[in-house]
Design a protein around this motif. Sequence first.
Motif, PDB file in Angstrom:
ATOM      1  N   HIS A  17      44.604  29.081  40.332  1.00 64.43           N
ATOM      2  CA  HIS A  17      44.206  30.490  40.316  1.00 64.43           C
ATOM      3  C   HIS A  17      42.901  30.676  39.542  1.00 64.43           C
ATOM      4  CE1 HIS A  17      44.559  34.855  40.142  1.00 64.43           C
ATOM      5  NE2 HIS A  17      44.387  34.784  38.842  1.00 64.43           N
ATOM      6  N   THR A  18      42.788  30.000  38.411  1.00 64.19           N
ATOM      7  CA  THR A  18      41.573  30.104  37.601  1.00 64.19           C
ATOM      8  C   THR A  18      40.367  29.546  38.347  1.00 64.19           C
ATOM      9  OG1 THR A  18      42.877  29.916  35.568  1.00 64.19           O
ATOM     10  CG2 THR A  18      40.509  29.464  35.406  1.00 64.19           C
ATOM     11  N   GLU A  19      40.552  28.391  38.999  1.00 63.19           N
ATOM     12  CA  GLU A  19      39.443  27.787  39.746  1.00 63.19           C
ATOM     13  C   GLU A  19      39.023  28.671  40.916  1.00 63.19           C
ATOM     14  OE1 GLU A  19      40.847  23.956  40.860  1.00 63.19           O
ATOM     15  OE2 GLU A  19      40.494  23.050  38.883  1.00 63.19           O
ATOM     16  N   ALA A  20      40.021  29.240  41.612  1.00 64.55           N
ATOM     17  CA  ALA A  20      39.692  30.123  42.733  1.00 64.55           C
ATOM     18  C   ALA A  20      38.928  31.348  42.255  1.00 64.55           C
ATOM     19  CB  ALA A  20      40.973  30.548  43.454  1.00 64.55           C
ATOM     20  N   ARG A  21      39.366  31.922  41.124  1.00 65.45           N
ATOM     21  CA  ARG A  21      38.682  33.088  40.580  1.00 65.45           C
ATOM     22  C   ARG A  21      37.254  32.735  40.168  1.00 65.45           C
ATOM     23  NH1 ARG A  21      41.612  35.202  35.518  1.00 65.45           N
ATOM     24  NH2 ARG A  21      40.655  33.276  34.732  1.00 65.45           N
ATOM     25  N   ASP A  22      37.086  31.551  39.568  1.00 59.53           N
ATOM     26  CA  ASP A  22      35.741  31.122  39.163  1.00 59.53           C
ATOM     27  C   ASP A  22      34.851  30.913  40.383  1.00 59.53           C
ATOM     28  OD1 ASP A  22      36.548  31.224  36.550  1.00 59.53           O
ATOM     29  OD2 ASP A  22      36.881  29.063  36.345  1.00 59.53           O
ATOM     30  N   ASP A  23      35.425  30.343  41.470  1.00 60.62           N
ATOM     31  CA  ASP A  23      34.651  30.131  42.693  1.00 60.62           C
ATOM     32  C   ASP A  23      34.209  31.464  43.292  1.00 60.62           C
ATOM     33  OD1 ASP A  23      34.836  27.420  42.501  1.00 60.62           O
ATOM     34  OD2 ASP A  23      36.517  27.212  43.893  1.00 60.62           O
ATOM     35  N   VAL A  24      35.133  32.426  43.313  1.00 57.77           N
ATOM     36  CA  VAL A  24      34.787  33.746  43.848  1.00 57.77           C
ATOM     37  C   VAL A  24      33.686  34.387  43.015  1.00 57.77           C
ATOM     38  CG1 VAL A  24      35.639  36.100  44.201  1.00 57.77           C
ATOM     39  CG2 VAL A  24      37.035  34.153  44.916  1.00 57.77           C
ATOM     40  N   GLU A  25      33.792  34.263  41.699  1.00 60.32           N
ATOM     41  CA  GLU A  25      32.784  34.844  40.821  1.00 60.32           C
ATOM     42  C   GLU A  25      31.431  34.168  41.018  1.00 60.32           C
ATOM     43  OE1 GLU A  25      31.497  37.664  38.219  1.00 60.32           O
ATOM     44  OE2 GLU A  25      33.493  37.459  39.095  1.00 60.32           O
ATOM     45  N   THR A  26      31.469  32.831  41.192  1.00 63.87           N
ATOM     46  CA  THR A  26      30.217  32.100  41.424  1.00 63.87           C
ATOM     47  C   THR A  26      29.555  32.544  42.726  1.00 63.87           C
ATOM     48  OG1 THR A  26      31.057  30.168  40.220  1.00 63.87           O
ATOM     49  CG2 THR A  26      29.212  29.815  41.735  1.00 63.87           C
ATOM     50  N   HIS A  27      30.362  32.669  43.797  1.00 64.43           N
ATOM     51  CA  HIS A  27      29.815  33.106  45.077  1.00 64.43           C
ATOM     52  C   HIS A  27      29.283  34.537  44.987  1.00 64.43           C
ATOM     53  CE1 HIS A  27      32.169  29.652  46.658  1.00 64.43           C
ATOM     54  NE2 HIS A  27      31.197  29.620  47.546  1.00 64.43           N
ATOM     55  N   ARG A  28      29.953  35.375  44.219  1.00 66.85           N
ATOM     56  CA  ARG A  28      29.487  36.750  44.058  1.00 66.85           C
ATOM     57  C   ARG A  28      28.141  36.773  43.348  1.00 66.85           C
ATOM     58  NH1 ARG A  28      33.575  40.467  40.960  1.00 66.85           N
ATOM     59  NH2 ARG A  28      34.799  39.905  42.809  1.00 66.85           N
ATOM     60  N   ILE A  29      27.999  35.942  42.321  1.00 66.49           N
ATOM     61  CA  ILE A  29      26.728  35.890  41.597  1.00 66.49           C
ATOM     62  C   ILE A  29      25.610  35.381  42.511  1.00 66.49           C
ATOM     63  CG2 ILE A  29      25.496  34.729  39.719  1.00 66.49           C
ATOM     64  CD1 ILE A  29      28.138  34.764  38.142  1.00 66.49           C
ATOM     65  N   VAL A  30      25.925  34.340  43.288  1.00 65.28           N
ATOM     66  CA  VAL A  30      24.921  33.798  44.215  1.00 65.28           C
ATOM     67  C   VAL A  30      24.501  34.868  45.222  1.00 65.28           C
ATOM     68  CG1 VAL A  30      24.546  32.132  46.068  1.00 65.28           C
ATOM     69  CG2 VAL A  30      25.664  31.410  43.957  1.00 65.28           C
ATOM     70  N   PHE A  31      25.485  35.615  45.752  1.00 61.14           N
ATOM     71  CA  PHE A  31      25.181  36.667  46.721  1.00 61.14           C
ATOM     72  C   PHE A  31      24.282  37.736  46.092  1.00 61.14           C
ATOM     73  CE2 PHE A  31      26.204  40.878  48.401  1.00 61.14           C
ATOM     74  CZ  PHE A  31      25.829  40.718  49.722  1.00 61.14           C
ATOM     75  N   LEU A  32      24.609  38.141  44.861  1.00 59.64           N
ATOM     76  CA  LEU A  32      23.808  39.169  44.192  1.00 59.64           C
ATOM     77  C   LEU A  32      22.385  38.675  43.947  1.00 59.64           C
ATOM     78  CD1 LEU A  32      26.369  40.614  41.604  1.00 59.64           C
ATOM     79  CD2 LEU A  32      25.498  41.710  43.672  1.00 59.64           C
ATOM     80  N   VAL A  33      22.254  37.403  43.544  1.00 57.51           N
ATOM     81  CA  VAL A  33      20.918  36.839  43.305  1.00 57.51           C
ATOM     82  C   VAL A  33      20.110  36.826  44.596  1.00 57.51           C
ATOM     83  CG1 VAL A  33      19.670  34.732  42.710  1.00 57.51           C
ATOM     84  CG2 VAL A  33      21.584  35.466  41.296  1.00 57.51           C
ATOM     85  N   LEU A  34      20.753  36.405  45.701  1.00 59.80           N
ATOM     86  CA  LEU A  34      20.054  36.377  46.992  1.00 59.80           C
ATOM     87  C   LEU A  34      19.674  37.785  47.440  1.00 59.80           C
ATOM     88  CD1 LEU A  34      22.138  33.687  48.926  1.00 59.80           C
ATOM     89  CD2 LEU A  34      19.863  33.434  47.923  1.00 59.80           C
TER      90      LEU A  34
END
Length: 203
Positions: free
Chosen positions: A70-87
């Motif tokens: 659950h923690t890894e999945a949440r971290d992955d989602v957060e990472t993808h969200r940050i990447v999307f916002l940066v793009l």
Amino acid sequence: ANAATPEFNTTFSAAAAESVDTALRAWHRAVARVALTTNDLAAFNTRLAELHAAAATLVPMLQHASSTLHTEARDDVETHRIVFLVLAVLALLCVVVVFAMVFRPMLAELTHEEEGTKLMLKMIPEDVRQSVPAIAEYLRRGVILQDTKVQSINDAMADMSTLPTIAIDFQGIILRFSRAAEETFQYSRDEVVGKNIKMLMPA
């Protein structure tokens, strides 16, 4: 009360130390052994004790594995969200830079040329200006009158072009909007004709 055999405890502990998957396979083997000892009460009780001991070790492992997943999945989602916002921010910056470097100077140049053209036309004597409807209309509205046939030809050529074509008057009002422009800006012709060209530019 029957207890799990030392041999089972040692085997299951080794499996649990290796991985959750290995511990689950050992649990399944223990369940299968219970099914084979239904005719022997003492052996059956021993197998049940083994299952109980295995469960005491396996349940916390599964809980920990679930929490980790659950923690890894949440971290992955957060990472993808940050990447999307940066793009998204980079894309917005690119649009702003293009507007500042291309469209703004272009509009300034068009405005300057428009003012120069109107100034030159105003130097024409009044009676001559009034005798030529195209000049009078241009000075009044910033639009050059064209023959209907010529206008139709221009519209057809603009629609055949793969480059977006937009015609505006001196006030920035959109007069013509080609099919390529519709695809580029995601607006239909009816939505933009008669509106200011600023609606196509980022705020």
